[in-house]
Write an enzyme that holds these catalytic residues in place. Structure first.
Site, short mmCIF file in Angstrom:
data_model
loop_
_atom_site.label_atom_id
_atom_site.label_comp_id
_atom_site.label_asym_id
_atom_site.label_seq_id
_atom_site.Cartn_x
_atom_site.Cartn_y
_atom_site.Cartn_z
N HIS A 87 0.85 -1.20 0.00
CA HIS A 87 0.00 0.00 0.00
C HIS A 87 0.88 1.25 0.00
O HIS A 87 2.10 1.16 0.10
CB HIS A 87 -0.92 0.00 1.23
CG HIS A 87 -0.20 0.13 2.53
ND1 HIS A 87 0.50 -0.91 3.11
CD2 HIS A 87 -0.06 1.19 3.39
CE1 HIS A 87 1.04 -0.52 4.24
NE2 HIS A 87 0.73 0.75 4.44
N HIS A 120 0.67 5.82 1.15
CA HIS A 120 -0.06 6.92 1.77
C HIS A 120 0.12 8.17 0.92
O HIS A 120 1.25 8.59 0.67
CB HIS A 120 0.47 7.20 3.18
CG HIS A 120 0.68 5.97 4.02
ND1 HIS A 120 -0.30 5.03 4.19
CD2 HIS A 120 1.74 5.55 4.75
CE1 HIS A 120 0.16 4.08 4.98
NE2 HIS A 120 1.40 4.36 5.33
N HIS A 130 4.89 0.35 0.15
CA HIS A 130 5.54 -0.47 1.17
C HIS A 130 4.60 -1.54 1.71
O HIS A 130 3.40 -1.51 1.49
CB HIS A 130 6.05 0.41 2.32
CG HIS A 130 4.99 1.23 2.99
ND1 HIS A 130 4.55 2.43 2.48
CD2 HIS A 130 4.27 1.02 4.12
CE1 HIS A 130 3.62 2.94 3.27
NE2 HIS A 130 3.42 2.10 4.27
N GLU A 134 5.42 7.76 6.99
CA GLU A 134 5.20 6.80 8.08
C GLU A 134 6.49 6.57 8.85
O GLU A 134 7.53 6.23 8.27
CB GLU A 134 4.69 5.49 7.51
CG GLU A 134 4.52 4.37 8.55
CD GLU A 134 3.94 3.11 7.93
OE1 GLU A 134 2.89 3.23 7.26
OE2 GLU A 134 4.53 2.02 8.09
#
Length: 396
Positions: free
Chosen positions: A115, A117, A161, A122
């Site tokens: 996935h 973001h 990632h 993160e």
């Protein structure tokens, strides 16, 4: 005798003058109340009679002091076939505008699917267990890292990632994101994408018959159960350069920033070049000790409490302050510039995961500020405090 008499006379005269001055000041029944325009304009500024000794903060002129404590682990987890996740975003925790946080638990054999973001980077600290991360950057370069307890990882915004447990023990970790509005439950997941994309487009993209996608998950798996990955089979392909996505927080001596009463391990962009938008680490405070009064110059601060019982005193200007106690599973949010201190009020070590939404870590301690200020300035600021007290503050 004459000279002594003269000295005595001068002393009496001086005392009389002081008494006269004191009488005049005390004769002013009320402090001066200013009117618009008092004090002059531009270069024609003028001294005014004495006003109030201390400022009055009208509650209408300052914002309400928001709650800065939230029980992240007291929220309802999102449970999937391979584990669970709990989150604290600005939607559940309104003060937390700059940083969102997640506690995630992966069962043995589970993976957090591929996935990315769109709106946040993160940062992660592994609380217990082992896992493997795979990340892909826009250049096409990829890195595979095996992560141990006490390690960090960092994925820049938009980088693809995944996370997979290694071995037969669960792995859980705390995640922080440099955007309070980010929700871990709303990521761009590969199974979700494939599920909603026409199969003829998928077939054309991958060069396979479109019916092969009939066997794929019918929706987002998020955290997927799977066969246990033995440690011996966990491949590793780290980047052969300084800007790796992994940092061994508990074993890298560059992270040590201990203080009286506790230990502190911190990784910033200076020690870990890829972590450009976040800093973070772990602080342990001994029973009865505290992290002194200070403020962060360039970032918001976020805490996740792992162990012990803590107390945070927060100062927000305008005569506002709030005291809150924290236990394991709680999070705290300290807005940029707000003064604060952290004290261990329990009988065991207080352990806190801390992050900041800036790669550069900058703070100022109140004690250092006082120590660097001239004594006459401190005596003026703290009018009424004995000289011996000022001297002790300077030596603290």
């Amino acid at each position: 005798m004459d000279s002594i008499s003269r000295r005595q006379m001068l002393a009496v005269t001086a005392a009389g003058a002081l008494l006269t001055t004191t009488t005049v000041v005390n004769a002013q029944s009320e402090p001066f109340q200013s009117k618009p325009g008092d004090g002059g304009f531009g270069r024609q500024a003028a001294e005014l009679p004495s006003g109030e000794k201390v400022a009055y903060h009208n509650p209408k002129d300052v914002a309400d002091f928001p709650d800065f404590r939230f029980s992240l682990d007291g929220t309802r987890p999102m449970v999937r076939s391979g584990g669970w996740a709990k989150e604290a975003t600005v939607h559940q925790f309104p003060i937390s505008k700059g940083i969102a946080g997640v506690h995630m638990f992966l069962d043995p054999g589970a993976s957090r699917e591929l996935h990315w973001h769109a709106i946040a980077a993160e940062w992660a600290y592994v609380i217990d267990g082992r896992c493997q991360t795979v990340v892909l950057d826009p250049s096409g370069a990829s890195e595979i890292n095996n992560i141990e307890t006490g390690d960090l990882w960092f994925f820049p915004k938009g980088h693809g990632h995944s996370i997979q447990t290694i071995g037969d023990k669960p792995c859980h970790f705390v995640l922080a994101f440099d955007n309070g509005a980010f929700s871990e439950h709303g990521t761009f997941s590969i199974t979700d994408w494939i599920n909603v994309t026409p199969k003829d487009l998928l077939a054309l993209d991958f060069g396979v018959p479109k019916d092969v996608f009939d066997a794929f998950p019918k929706g987002e798996v998020y955290i997927q159960a799977g066969a246990v990955l033995p440690a011996s089979e966990a491949l590793e392909a780290p980047w052969p350069k300084e800007s790796t996505h992994k940092f061994s927080l508990l074993h890298d001596n560059r992270a040590v920033r201990d203080f009286d009463g506790g230990t502190f391990r911190l990784a910033t962009v200076d020690e870990w070049p890829i972590s450009k938008s976040m800093s973070g680490g772990v602080m342990i405070i001994k029973p009865g000790a505290m992290r002194n009064l200070h403020w962060n110059v360039n970032a918001n601060e976020w805490h996740y409490y792992l162990r012990g019982k803590g107390q945070v005193a927060l100062f927000g200007s305008g005569g506002r302050s709030k005291l809150a106690e924290f236990k394991p599973g709680d999070v705290a949010y300290i807005p940029q510039g707000f003064g604060h201190a952290i004290k261990n009020v329990g009988d065991e070590d207080l352990e806190i995961v801390q992050t900041w939404d800036n790669g550069k870590f900058e703070e100022i301690d109140l004690t250092k500020w006082v120590q660097s200020s001239p004594r006459y300035l401190l005596a003026n600021n703290f009018a009424g405090a004995p000289e011996a007290t000022i001297a002790r503050l300077k030596q603290a």
